[in-house]
Motif scaffolding. Structure first.
Motif, PDB file in Angstrom:
ATOM      1  N   ASN A 389       0.836  -1.201   0.000  1.00 29.60           N
ATOM      2  CA  ASN A 389       0.000   0.000   0.000  1.00 29.60           C
ATOM      3  C   ASN A 389       0.868   1.246   0.000  1.00 29.60           C
ATOM      4  O   ASN A 389       1.929   1.273   0.629  1.00 29.60           O
ATOM      5  CB  ASN A 389      -0.907   0.052   1.238  1.00 29.60           C
ATOM      6  N   LEU A 390       0.415   2.268  -0.702  1.00 26.88           N
ATOM      7  CA  LEU A 390       1.015   3.595  -0.634  1.00 26.88           C
ATOM      8  C   LEU A 390      -0.100   4.579  -0.328  1.00 26.88           C
ATOM      9  O   LEU A 390      -1.081   4.667  -1.087  1.00 26.88           O
ATOM     10  CB  LEU A 390       1.687   3.961  -1.957  1.00 26.88           C
ATOM     11  N   LYS A 391       0.025   5.293   0.789  1.00 28.67           N
ATOM     12  CA  LYS A 391      -0.987   6.264   1.180  1.00 28.67           C
ATOM     13  C   LYS A 391      -0.419   7.668   1.042  1.00 28.67           C
ATOM     14  O   LYS A 391       0.623   7.988   1.612  1.00 28.67           O
ATOM     15  CB  LYS A 391      -1.449   6.007   2.619  1.00 28.67           C
ATOM     16  N   ILE A 392      -1.098   8.498   0.282  1.00 33.59           N
ATOM     17  CA  ILE A 392      -0.639   9.856   0.013  1.00 33.59           C
ATOM     18  C   ILE A 392      -1.615  10.833   0.661  1.00 33.59           C
ATOM     19  O   ILE A 392      -2.793  10.899   0.286  1.00 33.59           O
ATOM     20  CB  ILE A 392      -0.543  10.111  -1.508  1.00 33.59           C
ATOM     21  N   PHE A 393      -1.108  11.590   1.654  1.00 31.75           N
ATOM     22  CA  PHE A 393      -1.919  12.584   2.348  1.00 31.75           C
ATOM     23  C   PHE A 393      -1.593  13.996   1.886  1.00 31.75           C
ATOM     24  O   PHE A 393      -2.460  14.868   1.861  1.00 31.75           O
ATOM     25  CB  PHE A 393      -1.715  12.466   3.867  1.00 31.75           C
ATOM     26  N   THR A 394      -0.313  14.243   1.579  1.00 30.06           N
ATOM     27  CA  THR A 394       0.121  15.554   1.093  1.00 30.06           C
ATOM     28  C   THR A 394       1.006  15.346  -0.121  1.00 30.06           C
ATOM     29  O   THR A 394       1.570  14.268  -0.320  1.00 30.06           O
ATOM     30  CB  THR A 394       0.897  16.339   2.168  1.00 30.06           C
ATOM     31  N   GLY A 397       4.826  17.658  -5.148  1.00 26.28           N
ATOM     32  CA  GLY A 397       5.310  17.515  -6.511  1.00 26.28           C
ATOM     33  C   GLY A 397       6.420  16.494  -6.653  1.00 26.28           C
ATOM     34  O   GLY A 397       6.774  16.110  -7.761  1.00 26.28           O
ATOM     35  N   GLU A 398       7.015  16.083  -5.511  1.00 23.97           N
ATOM     36  CA  GLU A 398       8.060  15.083  -5.546  1.00 23.97           C
ATOM     37  C   GLU A 398       7.461  13.674  -5.638  1.00 23.97           C
ATOM     38  O   GLU A 398       6.312  13.450  -5.266  1.00 23.97           O
ATOM     39  CB  GLU A 398       8.945  15.181  -4.301  1.00 23.97           C
ATOM     40  N   ALA A 399       8.243  12.725  -6.110  1.00 23.73           N
ATOM     41  CA  ALA A 399       7.780  11.349  -6.218  1.00 23.73           C
ATOM     42  C   ALA A 399       7.642  10.721  -4.828  1.00 23.73           C
ATOM     43  O   ALA A 399       8.423  11.003  -3.920  1.00 23.73           O
ATOM     44  CB  ALA A 399       8.756  10.536  -7.063  1.00 23.73           C
ATOM     45  N   HIS A 400       6.644   9.887  -4.660  1.00 20.90           N
ATOM     46  CA  HIS A 400       6.446   9.113  -3.438  1.00 20.90           C
ATOM     47  C   HIS A 400       7.081   7.744  -3.660  1.00 20.90           C
ATOM     48  O   HIS A 400       6.726   7.031  -4.598  1.00 20.90           O
ATOM     49  CB  HIS A 400       4.951   8.980  -3.143  1.00 20.90           C
ATOM     50  N   THR A 450       4.472   9.484  -8.974  1.00 21.75           N
ATOM     51  CA  THR A 450       4.333  10.939  -9.046  1.00 21.75           C
ATOM     52  C   THR A 450       2.905  11.290  -9.439  1.00 21.75           C
ATOM     53  O   THR A 450       2.420  10.866 -10.497  1.00 21.75           O
ATOM     54  CB  THR A 450       5.308  11.537 -10.082  1.00 21.75           C
ATOM     55  N   LEU A 451       2.244  12.043  -8.577  1.00 24.60           N
ATOM     56  CA  LEU A 451       0.862  12.451  -8.857  1.00 24.60           C
ATOM     57  C   LEU A 451       0.793  13.382 -10.052  1.00 24.60           C
ATOM     58  O   LEU A 451       1.688  14.208 -10.281  1.00 24.60           O
ATOM     59  CB  LEU A 451       0.261  13.169  -7.643  1.00 24.60           C
ATOM     60  N   ASP A 452      -0.266  13.263 -10.809  1.00 27.21           N
ATOM     61  CA  ASP A 452      -0.578  14.208 -11.884  1.00 27.21           C
ATOM     62  C   ASP A 452      -1.869  14.915 -11.485  1.00 27.21           C
ATOM     63  O   ASP A 452      -2.965  14.356 -11.599  1.00 27.21           O
ATOM     64  CB  ASP A 452      -0.751  13.458 -13.206  1.00 27.21           C
ATOM     65  N   GLU A 453      -1.739  16.141 -10.985  1.00 31.52           N
ATOM     66  CA  GLU A 453      -2.907  16.848 -10.448  1.00 31.52           C
ATOM     67  C   GLU A 453      -3.974  17.108 -11.494  1.00 31.52           C
ATOM     68  O   GLU A 453      -5.133  17.309 -11.169  1.00 31.52           O
ATOM     69  CB  GLU A 453      -2.460  18.160  -9.793  1.00 31.52           C
ATOM     70  N   GLY A 492      -6.160  16.348   1.939  1.00 30.66           N
ATOM     71  CA  GLY A 492      -4.907  16.804   2.522  1.00 30.66           C
ATOM     72  C   GLY A 492      -3.885  17.300   1.528  1.00 30.66           C
ATOM     73  O   GLY A 492      -2.811  17.734   1.942  1.00 30.66           O
ATOM     74  N   LEU A 493      -4.174  17.230   0.241  1.00 30.16           N
ATOM     75  CA  LEU A 493      -3.180  17.625  -0.751  1.00 30.16           C
ATOM     76  C   LEU A 493      -2.976  19.122  -0.781  1.00 30.16           C
ATOM     77  O   LEU A 493      -3.913  19.909  -0.595  1.00 30.16           O
ATOM     78  CB  LEU A 493      -3.598  17.148  -2.137  1.00 30.16           C
TER      79      LEU A 493
END
Length: 495
Positions: A389-394, A397-400, A450-453, A492-493
């Motif tokens: 699992n990868l959880k992204i709260f914030t 622009g950097e890669a998780h 990496t998120l793409d907003e 949270g982003l």
């Protein structure tokens, strides 16, 4: 030993070219110089050159002439209506850290050259005439191409002909297109090493295959990932050829499609085909001759390979041949052999000690079990993959980042990421576009998401996407699969 600088944006051919602030503007200016051993020609990053670069002079083994880049930004690009880089008779040349695209013929062409090294060069959209490989060397000696990327080209990715000493190492070729195109074509050459490459013809419009190795002498093809094409490796004639430890899959399209084929364009002698994982295709190893000519096929040894998910047999022998098919692992549902009765009666091709398993991913490696002739699936797999699992709260622009293998295990203590999504993971990793971002993975299991907003929905709450993956124990003998789920908490982003 002089360093010459070339900058298409800020340079001038009236300069002396020996400093970054006094750079030349064009490649033709460099061609007017008499380069000497140890000289370097550095192209400014971000520069674009719309001209063929001819290399006319030679370095020495201890002081080669180098063509490279300097500065920051994207690699310098060479476009040309002819070849990108062209040379006849030059020796001791190094070409590195460049990009070549949109050329009429080859990206790099060398004829009668000696001691060339090409590294970290990207080549795309070359050979628009479809008459040349992206990288072409003819009648040459000691050619090395490494860590380079070829994609979306017309004609073969590599065309190597009459070269003594060939090394193709850790390169990527994706989609070599055209009616006669292979990812790699090597003809009438010797002392060949093709190792660690990721060659993918899955989406190519070529009706041919991945590697064509024709009339080779002293060749090793090992540790490559080969995907797609009408065939994996065609080595129709040659002497002292080793094909080992490759992952070969996706060879479809024809009733004759094969992972490894030999015997139909000349005599084939002393072949060792071992340690390969051959799957998701038609025939495994085909010793054949469509034309029916009387070639010699002698001492063909096929051993310690794994065959699964084949629509035809693991081994086909329908022309006179001598050799053996031993100690191979074959998944239930895949036919082991298809050997002509006359060859069986001649007793020239031995079949022994092969093992059928219910599932190659969970096959036992026990020598005791193998002696029984049939090995059934183990209750406990030798490789265990655990959900990630990868959880992204914030997001800044950097890669998780994370690692898919750190919570997985194998009996031999070795793990490798073999597939991610529906793609094979090559030496240089794999990048996929997801529903909400892009993810890059490598064989060691490292990932960077990496998120793409622009893809995120305009509401609160959370969204998620899931990627499947497959791991093995580094030998392709045992494997398992699971998934990575990315949870994105929109509230949270930092948006």
């Amino acid at each position: 030993m002089t360093i010459y600088y070339v900058n298409s944006a800020t340079g001038s051919d009236r300069n002396n070219g020996t400093g970054q602030n006094s750079a030349f503007a064009t490649l033709s200016k460099v061609e007017s110089l008499k380069l000497k051993p140890g000289d370097s020609v550095l192209l400014a990053k971000g520069s674009v050159f719309n001209e063929q670069f001819d290399i006319k002079y030679s370095g020495t083994e201890s002081a080669p002439i180098k063509i490279g880049s300097y500065g920051t930004g994207t690699a310098p690009v060479i476009h040309s209506g002819g070849d990108g880089i062209h040379s006849l008779y030059a020796s001791n040349i190094v070409i590195e850290n460049l990009k070549i695209s949109n050329t009429g013929t080859a990206g790099i062409y060398g004829g009668s050259v000696t001691n060339w090294t090409v590294r970290n060069v990207e080549i795309t959209k070359t050979g628009m005439s479809e008459n040349a490989g992206a990288v072409t060397f003819r009648s040459s000696t000691n050619i090395t191409v490494e860590d380079s990327k070829i994609t979306g080209v017309k004609g073969d990715g590599f065309w190597i002909e009459k070269v003594a000493g060939v090394k193709l190492l850790d390169n990527t070729v994706t989609s070599a297109n055209g009616s006669t195109a292979d990812a790699v074509q090597v003809n009438d050459s010797s002392n060949i090493l093709i190792k660690g490459n990721h060659l993918d013809q899955t989406n190519a419009d070529s009706p041919k295959g991945v590697i064509a190795l024709v009339r080779a002498t002293n060749a090793v093809v090992e540790d490559n990932v080969l995907t797609g094409g009408g065939f994996g490796i065609s080595a129709p004639a040659g002497k002292n050829v080793a094909i080992r430890d490759n992952d070969i899959s996706g060879f479809h399209g024809y009733s004759w499609s094969f992972a490894v084929g030999l015997g139909d364009q000349g005599n084939a002698r002393d072949y060792d085909i071992s340690g390969n994982h051959i799957h998701d295709g038609a025939w495994g190893v085909a010793i054949s001759d469509a034309s029916g000519t009387s070639y010699s096929r002698t001492n063909i040894k096929i051993h310690d390979n794994v065959f699964d998910d084949l629509s035809q047999a693991a081994l086909k022998v329908d022309r006179p041949a001598s050799g053996s098919f031993t100690n191979n692992t074959i998944e239930t549902g895949t036919k082991a052999t298809a050997i002509s009765p006359s060859i069986v009666d001649a007793h020239t091709f031995t079949v022994s000690n092969n093992h059928t398993v219910a599932n190659v991913e969970t096959a036992l490696a026990s020598p005791v079990a193998k002696t029984a002739g049939v090995t059934e699936a183990s209750a406990d797999p030798a490789v265990v993959a655990v959900h990630d699992n990868l959880k992204i709260f914030t997001d800044t622009g950097e890669a998780h980042r994370g690692n898919l293998l750190e919570n997985d295990s194998s009996d031999n203590g070795t793990l490798a990421l073999r597939r991610f999504g529906d793609e094979s993971v090559g030496k240089h990793g794999l990048t996929l576009a997801g529903e909400y971002g892009d993810i890059h993975v490598d064989r060691e299991g490292n990932y960077a998401y990496t998120l793409d907003e622009t893809k995120l929905p305009d509401h609160g709450g959370h969204v998620s996407e899931t990627f499947s993956y497959g791991v093995n124990d580094g030998t392709s003998q045992h494997s398992d699969g699971d998934t990575l789920t990315v949870y994105i908490h929109l509230d949270g982003l930092l948006r």
